[in-house]
Design a protein around this motif. Structure first.
Motif, short mmCIF file in Angstrom:
data_model
loop_
_atom_site.label_atom_id
_atom_site.label_comp_id
_atom_site.label_asym_id
_atom_site.label_seq_id
_atom_site.Cartn_x
_atom_site.Cartn_y
_atom_site.Cartn_z
N SER A 142 -69.80 -57.99 85.78
CA SER A 142 -68.76 -56.85 85.93
C SER A 142 -68.80 -56.23 84.23
O SER A 142 -69.20 -56.78 83.52
CB SER A 142 -67.45 -56.90 86.30
N CYS A 143 -68.67 -55.06 84.31
CA CYS A 143 -68.43 -54.23 83.12
C CYS A 143 -67.39 -54.94 82.18
O CYS A 143 -67.61 -54.89 81.12
CB CYS A 143 -68.40 -52.72 83.30
N ILE A 146 -68.58 -58.20 80.82
CA ILE A 146 -69.67 -57.83 79.75
C ILE A 146 -68.89 -57.34 78.48
O ILE A 146 -69.13 -57.87 77.43
CB ILE A 146 -70.62 -56.84 80.07
N ALA A 147 -67.65 -56.52 78.61
CA ALA A 147 -66.96 -56.26 77.64
C ALA A 147 -66.30 -57.36 76.92
O ALA A 147 -66.34 -57.30 75.71
CB ALA A 147 -65.95 -55.23 78.01
N THR A 148 -65.81 -58.46 77.68
CA THR A 148 -65.33 -59.45 76.89
C THR A 148 -66.23 -60.47 76.16
O THR A 148 -66.47 -60.59 75.01
CB THR A 148 -64.73 -60.53 78.11
N GLU A 154 -64.02 -52.09 77.86
CA GLU A 154 -64.73 -51.86 79.14
C GLU A 154 -65.34 -50.44 79.24
O GLU A 154 -66.40 -50.26 80.00
CB GLU A 154 -63.85 -52.16 80.45
N GLY A 155 -64.82 -49.47 78.96
CA GLY A 155 -65.20 -48.06 78.63
C GLY A 155 -66.60 -47.97 77.92
O GLY A 155 -67.47 -47.26 78.44
N ALA A 156 -66.65 -48.48 76.95
CA ALA A 156 -67.58 -48.46 75.95
C ALA A 156 -69.06 -49.34 76.54
O ALA A 156 -70.03 -48.51 76.61
CB ALA A 156 -67.56 -49.18 74.60
#
Length: 181
Positions: A142-143, A146-148, A154-156
């Motif tokens: 999930s986004c 991926i952010a982690t 998460e928005g980026a």
């Protein structure tokens, strides 16, 4: 020197064949339904007749009766064998070979070609964007996950994924048309 298992046809055998083969063939065809099977059985019947004539001195009247018995037995044997094996018309097999049209060879070739074009286009992306696509669609992350991985918000990641997909569409379309960006 002739080999013992070989059967030679004499003139009287040929006459016997010409006299009885059409009627026997019609009987076989009517009882087995397939021309190919009837032809095979006709061959088996006359091979048995030739072997019988060679091994015993049988008059033609008894042989004529016996040939019908052999033909009937060959039909019975054929039906016994066909109980265990299902026969399907080749046209039917070809039409139903690929229940799912996506698995037909032509479709698989087109799909492989499309994947190859996509991989070529993916190589044109910068490493970060390629990694986002791989993690999202290749590994199903999930986004947020991926952010982690990239230590970003998460928005980026969502915005980067959106821009990457837009760029990928543009590159894919340009490559498909034969041009370059």
């Amino acid at each position: 020197m002739p080999q013992p298992y070989m059967v030679y046809m004499q003139a009287s055998d040929a006459e016997f064949y010409q006299r009885y083969a059409p009627a026997i063939f019609a009987y076989l065809l009517r009882n087995v339904g397939s021309r190919e099977d009837a032809e095979d059985l006709l061959l088996d019947v006359f091979l048995a007749v030739l072997e019988k004539r060679q091994s015993a001195d049988v008059d033609e009247q008894r042989l004529a009766t016996w040939i019908w018995v052999v033909a009937r037995n060959k039909v019975v044997d054929h039906h016994r064998r066909s109980k265990h094996r299902t026969h399907r018309d080749l046209q039917t097999v070809r039409e139903t070979l690929y229940e799912n049209d996506e698995q037909a060879p032509e479709q698989m070739a087109l799909k492989n070609e499309a994947y190859q074009r996509l991989h070529t286009t993916l190589r044109e992306l910068p490493a970060f964007q390629r990694d986002i696509i791989l993690l999202r669609f290749g590994h199903g992350l999930s986004c947020g996950e991926i952010a982690t991985v990239f230590k970003k918000s998460e928005g980026a990641v969502r915005m980067a994924l959106h821009r990457t997909l837009k760029l990928l569409r543009t590159l894919y379309t340009k490559n498909d048309e034969g041009g370059s960006l």
